[in-house]
Scaffold this motif. Sequence first.
Motif, PDB file in Angstrom:
ATOM      1  N   LEU A   1      -7.776  17.216 -45.636  1.00  0.00           N
ATOM      2  CA  LEU A   1      -7.269  17.525 -44.301  1.00  0.00           C
ATOM      3  C   LEU A   1      -6.138  16.596 -43.901  1.00  0.00           C
ATOM      4  CD1 LEU A   1      -7.526  18.979 -41.534  1.00  0.00           C
ATOM      5  CD2 LEU A   1      -9.181  17.207 -40.910  1.00  0.00           C
ATOM      6  N   LEU A   2      -6.319  15.305 -44.116  1.00  0.00           N
ATOM      7  CA  LEU A   2      -5.343  14.309 -43.690  1.00  0.00           C
ATOM      8  C   LEU A   2      -4.418  13.934 -44.832  1.00  0.00           C
ATOM      9  CD1 LEU A   2      -7.802  12.019 -41.689  1.00  0.00           C
ATOM     10  CD2 LEU A   2      -6.363  13.861 -40.799  1.00  0.00           C
ATOM     11  N   ALA A   3      -3.238  13.466 -44.472  1.00  0.00           N
ATOM     12  CA  ALA A   3      -2.265  13.028 -45.473  1.00  0.00           C
ATOM     13  C   ALA A   3      -2.822  11.851 -46.268  1.00  0.00           C
ATOM     14  CB  ALA A   3      -0.957  12.639 -44.791  1.00  0.00           C
ATOM     15  N   PRO A   4      -2.404  11.677 -47.525  1.00  0.00           N
ATOM     16  CA  PRO A   4      -2.931  10.563 -48.333  1.00  0.00           C
ATOM     17  C   PRO A   4      -2.763   9.202 -47.684  1.00  0.00           C
ATOM     18  CG  PRO A   4      -1.726  12.116 -49.705  1.00  0.00           C
ATOM     19  CD  PRO A   4      -1.512  12.556 -48.294  1.00  0.00           C
ATOM     20  N   SER A   5      -1.620   8.968 -47.020  1.00  0.00           N
ATOM     21  CA  SER A   5      -1.409   7.667 -46.374  1.00  0.00           C
ATOM     22  C   SER A   5      -2.387   7.457 -45.227  1.00  0.00           C
ATOM     23  CB  SER A   5       0.028   7.569 -45.862  1.00  0.00           C
ATOM     24  OG  SER A   5       0.300   8.595 -44.917  1.00  0.00           O
ATOM     25  N   VAL A   6      -2.699   8.516 -44.498  1.00  0.00           N
ATOM     26  CA  VAL A   6      -3.658   8.416 -43.392  1.00  0.00           C
ATOM     27  C   VAL A   6      -5.060   8.142 -43.932  1.00  0.00           C
ATOM     28  CG1 VAL A   6      -4.722   9.666 -41.486  1.00  0.00           C
ATOM     29  CG2 VAL A   6      -2.270   9.886 -41.906  1.00  0.00           C
ATOM     30  N   ASN A   7      -5.455   8.871 -44.972  1.00  0.00           N
ATOM     31  CA  ASN A   7      -6.774   8.632 -45.579  1.00  0.00           C
ATOM     32  C   ASN A   7      -6.895   7.213 -46.105  1.00  0.00           C
ATOM     33  OD1 ASN A   7      -8.239  11.075 -45.290  1.00  0.00           O
ATOM     34  ND2 ASN A   7      -6.995  12.040 -46.870  1.00  0.00           N
ATOM     35  N   ALA A   8      -5.839   6.715 -46.727  1.00  0.00           N
ATOM     36  CA  ALA A   8      -5.884   5.364 -47.275  1.00  0.00           C
ATOM     37  C   ALA A   8      -6.029   4.324 -46.171  1.00  0.00           C
ATOM     38  CB  ALA A   8      -4.618   5.105 -48.090  1.00  0.00           C
ATOM     39  N   GLU A   9      -5.329   4.516 -45.057  1.00  0.00           N
ATOM     40  CA  GLU A   9      -5.421   3.551 -43.960  1.00  0.00           C
ATOM     41  C   GLU A   9      -6.802   3.590 -43.298  1.00  0.00           C
ATOM     42  OE1 GLU A   9      -2.669   2.026 -40.199  1.00  0.00           O
ATOM     43  OE2 GLU A   9      -2.116   3.810 -41.353  1.00  0.00           O
ATOM     44  N   LEU A  10      -7.355   4.778 -43.158  1.00  0.00           N
ATOM     45  CA  LEU A  10      -8.695   4.879 -42.597  1.00  0.00           C
ATOM     46  C   LEU A  10      -9.711   4.159 -43.475  1.00  0.00           C
ATOM     47  CD1 LEU A  10      -8.842   8.600 -41.414  1.00  0.00           C
ATOM     48  CD2 LEU A  10      -8.772   6.579 -39.960  1.00  0.00           C
ATOM     49  N   ALA A  11      -9.628   4.362 -44.787  1.00  0.00           N
ATOM     50  CA  ALA A  11     -10.572   3.725 -45.705  1.00  0.00           C
ATOM     51  C   ALA A  11     -10.416   2.216 -45.705  1.00  0.00           C
ATOM     52  CB  ALA A  11     -10.386   4.287 -47.110  1.00  0.00           C
ATOM     53  N   ALA A  12      -9.177   1.738 -45.559  1.00  0.00           N
ATOM     54  CA  ALA A  12      -8.939   0.299 -45.606  1.00  0.00           C
ATOM     55  C   ALA A  12      -9.385  -0.403 -44.337  1.00  0.00           C
ATOM     56  CB  ALA A  12      -7.448   0.035 -45.855  1.00  0.00           C
ATOM     57  N   THR A  13      -9.227   0.235 -43.197  1.00  0.00           N
ATOM     58  CA  THR A  13      -9.533  -0.407 -41.921  1.00  0.00           C
ATOM     59  C   THR A  13     -10.922  -0.059 -41.388  1.00  0.00           C
ATOM     60  OG1 THR A  13      -8.557   1.428 -40.661  1.00  0.00           O
ATOM     61  CG2 THR A  13      -7.092  -0.383 -41.320  1.00  0.00           C
TER      62      THR A  13
ATOM     63  N   PRO B   1       1.804  11.469 -40.007  1.00  0.00           N
ATOM     64  CA  PRO B   1       1.911  12.667 -40.864  1.00  0.00           C
ATOM     65  C   PRO B   1       0.918  13.751 -40.445  1.00  0.00           C
ATOM     66  CG  PRO B   1       1.946  10.673 -42.193  1.00  0.00           C
ATOM     67  CD  PRO B   1       1.629  10.237 -40.802  1.00  0.00           C
ATOM     68  N   ALA B   2       1.388  14.995 -40.436  1.00  0.00           N
ATOM     69  CA  ALA B   2       0.571  16.129 -40.006  1.00  0.00           C
ATOM     70  C   ALA B   2      -0.529  16.411 -41.027  1.00  0.00           C
ATOM     71  CB  ALA B   2       1.441  17.358 -39.806  1.00  0.00           C
ATOM     72  N   THR B   3      -1.504  17.214 -40.610  1.00  0.00           N
ATOM     73  CA  THR B   3      -2.595  17.601 -41.502  1.00  0.00           C
ATOM     74  C   THR B   3      -2.112  18.631 -42.520  1.00  0.00           C
ATOM     75  OG1 THR B   3      -3.306  19.384 -40.047  1.00  0.00           O
ATOM     76  CG2 THR B   3      -4.261  17.206 -39.666  1.00  0.00           C
ATOM     77  N   ALA B   4      -2.973  18.942 -43.486  1.00  0.00           N
ATOM     78  CA  ALA B   4      -2.603  19.905 -44.518  1.00  0.00           C
ATOM     79  C   ALA B   4      -2.374  21.288 -43.942  1.00  0.00           C
ATOM     80  CB  ALA B   4      -3.699  19.957 -45.585  1.00  0.00           C
ATOM     81  N   ASP B   5      -3.038  21.628 -42.831  1.00  0.00           N
ATOM     82  CA  ASP B   5      -2.846  22.942 -42.221  1.00  0.00           C
ATOM     83  C   ASP B   5      -1.838  22.925 -41.079  1.00  0.00           C
ATOM     84  OD1 ASP B   5      -4.311  21.514 -40.414  1.00  0.00           O
ATOM     85  OD2 ASP B   5      -6.041  22.848 -40.401  1.00  0.00           O
ATOM     86  N   GLY B   6      -1.082  21.824 -40.953  1.00  0.00           N
ATOM     87  CA  GLY B   6       0.031  21.785 -40.007  1.00  0.00           C
ATOM     88  C   GLY B   6      -0.300  21.264 -38.630  1.00  0.00           C
ATOM     89  N   ARG B   7      -1.476  20.783 -38.379  1.00  0.00           N
ATOM     90  CA  ARG B   7      -1.802  20.275 -37.050  1.00  0.00           C
ATOM     91  C   ARG B   7      -1.159  18.903 -36.825  1.00  0.00           C
ATOM     92  NH1 ARG B   7      -8.225  20.865 -36.745  1.00  0.00           N
ATOM     93  NH2 ARG B   7      -7.994  20.851 -39.024  1.00  0.00           N
ATOM     94  N   THR B   8      -0.833  18.628 -35.568  1.00  0.00           N
ATOM     95  CA  THR B   8      -0.178  17.373 -35.196  1.00  0.00           C
ATOM     96  C   THR B   8      -1.172  16.221 -35.218  1.00  0.00           C
ATOM     97  OG1 THR B   8       1.403  18.542 -33.799  1.00  0.00           O
ATOM     98  CG2 THR B   8       1.115  16.200 -33.377  1.00  0.00           C
ATOM     99  N   VAL B   9      -0.732  15.089 -35.746  1.00  0.00           N
ATOM    100  CA  VAL B   9      -1.555  13.884 -35.796  1.00  0.00           C
ATOM    101  C   VAL B   9      -0.805  12.773 -35.074  1.00  0.00           C
ATOM    102  CG1 VAL B   9      -2.708  12.193 -37.268  1.00  0.00           C
ATOM    103  CG2 VAL B   9      -2.555  14.582 -37.989  1.00  0.00           C
ATOM    104  N   LEU B  10      -1.502  12.048 -34.196  1.00  0.00           N
ATOM    105  CA  LEU B  10      -0.929  10.929 -33.455  1.00  0.00           C
ATOM    106  C   LEU B  10      -1.644   9.647 -33.827  1.00  0.00           C
ATOM    107  CD1 LEU B  10      -0.594  12.523 -29.899  1.00  0.00           C
ATOM    108  CD2 LEU B  10       1.153  12.365 -31.672  1.00  0.00           C
ATOM    109  N   ARG B  11      -0.858   8.557 -33.923  1.00  0.00           N
ATOM    110  CA  ARG B  11      -1.419   7.228 -34.173  1.00  0.00           C
ATOM    111  C   ARG B  11      -1.550   6.491 -32.840  1.00  0.00           C
ATOM    112  NH1 ARG B  11      -1.175   3.323 -38.280  1.00  0.00           N
ATOM    113  NH2 ARG B  11       0.043   4.752 -39.572  1.00  0.00           N
ATOM    114  N   LEU B  12      -2.690   5.833 -32.642  1.00  0.00           N
ATOM    115  CA  LEU B  12      -2.893   5.014 -31.457  1.00  0.00           C
ATOM    116  C   LEU B  12      -2.468   3.579 -31.776  1.00  0.00           C
ATOM    117  CD1 LEU B  12      -6.360   6.322 -30.178  1.00  0.00           C
ATOM    118  CD2 LEU B  12      -4.068   7.288 -29.902  1.00  0.00           C
TER     119      LEU B  12
END
Length: 847
Positions: free
Chosen positions: A601-613, A704-715
Amino acid sequence: MSETLSALRSGPVRPRRVLLVTTVSGTPGIVTDVPDEVEHVAVDGVLRVSADTDDAEAVACAVDHARQRWDDLGDWVWPLYDGRVPAPDCLASLVEAAETAPSTAVLAPFPGERNGGIGKSDRDGGSGRASDVPESGALVPLAFWDGPGTDGPLLCVPRARLQGLPAGEDQKRQSTVVAEDPAGSGDERGGGRLSRLVRTRWSPPVALLVASAVVAVVLNSGRFGLDLAGGALLPVGDLGQVWREYLGAWHGVSGGTASAAPTALAVLGVLGAPLEPLGGPAALVALLVLGDVPLAALSAYLAMRRIRVGRWVRTGLAVAYGLLPPATAAVASGRLDVVVVHILLPLVLVGTVAVGYGPVRSRRVYRSVATALGVAVLSAFAPFTYLLLTVVGVIAFVVAPPWRERLARRAGGLAVLVLLPLALLLPWVPTLVARPALVVHGVGGPATAEPSVGQLLTLDPGGPGGSPVGVVVLLAAVVALVVRRSVRMVPAGGLVVLGALGVVALSSAEAIPVRGGAPAPGFVGVPLLFVGAGLLAIVLVACAERSAGGRERDSSGTSVRPHRSVGVRVVAAAAAVALLVLAVGDVLAGRGGSVRKTSELLAPSVNAELAATGRGVFVLGDPDDPDDMPRLTAGRAPKFGDDALVPVGNAPSRLATWQQQLLAASREAVTAVAAAGVLFVVLPEGEDGARLLREADDLVAPAPATADGRTVLRLTPTAGAVTLVSSEQARRSVNGQPPDAELMTSPAAVAVEATPPDVGVRVSEGPEGRLLVLSAVYEPGWRATVDGETAPIVLAWGRQVAVAVPPESAEVRVWFDGDRYDLLLLGQLGAVLFTVLTMVPSLRRVR
């Protein structure tokens, strides 16, 4: 005759049933008085036939009678004619040969000469082909008499010996050894009944697999892949993630919860391990969903293997079961719970009835445990199935006549059937008791559409993938009931009634889903499968009744097989048309739905940051769909099993409030969500986040947007899975005030490199009144120490776990006490070990 029966008693392998067939003058039928010469030998019955009956016909009559009288017949028949007495180890040698040569259709002893037989074979242990008449002492498959015959080699067993000695009666004997249906092999010489058996035996299963596989390919042509998601099916995690979630006492879902993970994760972890090179549990789920039709049809075919009907009848009914509309709807809507029940229900249902009704004269514990394991697997995905199967087992136990088997034996089997699944589900059972909504909704969640009465009558559960073609199953059962009514249809009718009651129960028992939202009924796919299975069982009984009464007699009184009449051909054609209607209807309706091959669902960079933090992602639901509740997960995107984790307290309503506020561009909502450890927010389809970016440009940024095109925002506020906040922010947190955006920057806030549920940090000197805040909702079980001394848990913002930090440097440890969950896991492990050790095949030969 008495010498022959005495030889049976002295052998190491003894008969399960012994039936004498006599041609002594008198009225054909059952003889109540046992002849004087065999009173000292245990026989199960004496059958009188007319004096002009030949050997083949006598054995056929005995088989017919035995099938009607006893339900515990195995897979082999051992006919013995006049003048032949078996050596004591004759049957043992034949059984051993059957185990070592399963492809052999018939096993013959090694006599000096034969007295009528099934063909010729090499005297030195060779093989040949069989003809119409079973020879004396040959071990013959029970299916030999199902017709129109089977093909397979005849193997002569030199160690199995017959002795020539006059005897006065024919015997029919059924061994306790159960063998698989053998595959024909060997040369193609010969002909007759057994020569035809190979084609008859193998053609129907092959046709079943081919037909059902073709339907599955066409039905799922738009969703081929080893990583499926959509509808009620969330993406399945990898093998490590699945086991971490199942074994963990705390889960970072919906703000954190100590709810037990569904046992379905353990099932996927065990069965998905061998498929790790293909994707592990995700590949297993894909194979189950894509192969639902052929797997369910094969399961139904195997469940009917002991029913006395033609293999083509079994094949047709098995395919019809595989095409039941509730399962097609489940595939289209991503309801893995119903798919699993559809595949395993026939085998588990047959086992449940056998354990409760009896008799199971050999390896009862093994059979009870194996059935209980099947019940546990089904209940791990659809807990409501446990209630239905328990009712089936109890009713079978109650209605069984006392002469079938000792009450204590059946009671023990029923106890295993009822209690062992609970032990195998043990970590999840307390959660099911505390939240009955899980029993109603299962791991697939509540129903998204309420079916009408008309839909239910056609086995349509409502929602995507449903179709009215199930009416052909109902019509077939009605026709079978009218044309060939039988008392044997009562259990099948009871199954229909039980399924109907289950439909009523799930439809009327509205419950609040564990994810929150309005009360909703359960999806009725599982009880409709019981209804469909019962309807098909009525047709099966009608076919079995026809098979039992299908022998006719010629002018001399000899029974002959009826020829295929025009009526039979018409019925066969109608059945083919019905199957075609089912297949076409399922394909047309089931090709839709939202289940598709998916990527992360999420971009690889987003998944990597979630796993790291270890921080969270907040996935907003559709604001126009009140049942589409938002999801919050820590360290990863939402995965299968998350929706069955029970949130703490009012967490679902809090997430819904945050969603409304974020969509309204509230700055306060951004700081509240960030303080709860959220790093990314996934907006619903159609929302670009422009308004929130404009109103809170200092708090959010594009991602980066999701695989299905949804908008993603960073806090962007300074926060983490664990955050050390200043004394001023700490006072706001305990006084019920929202987080201050200005205090969510360094040095007022420091993100700590740690993740719940086990946090250990050293804090430096600082002002008094600081708090170490975790992104975890408080519930009983959280513990904390400061420099080894027990410290109280402080609630930040009314719900989050926090610990007061002293002004001096200190070691702070916060953790969740999962000892209770570990004890439940140990109990489950004991139940698993008991199950595995009981099901290990015994090395002893069953006598």
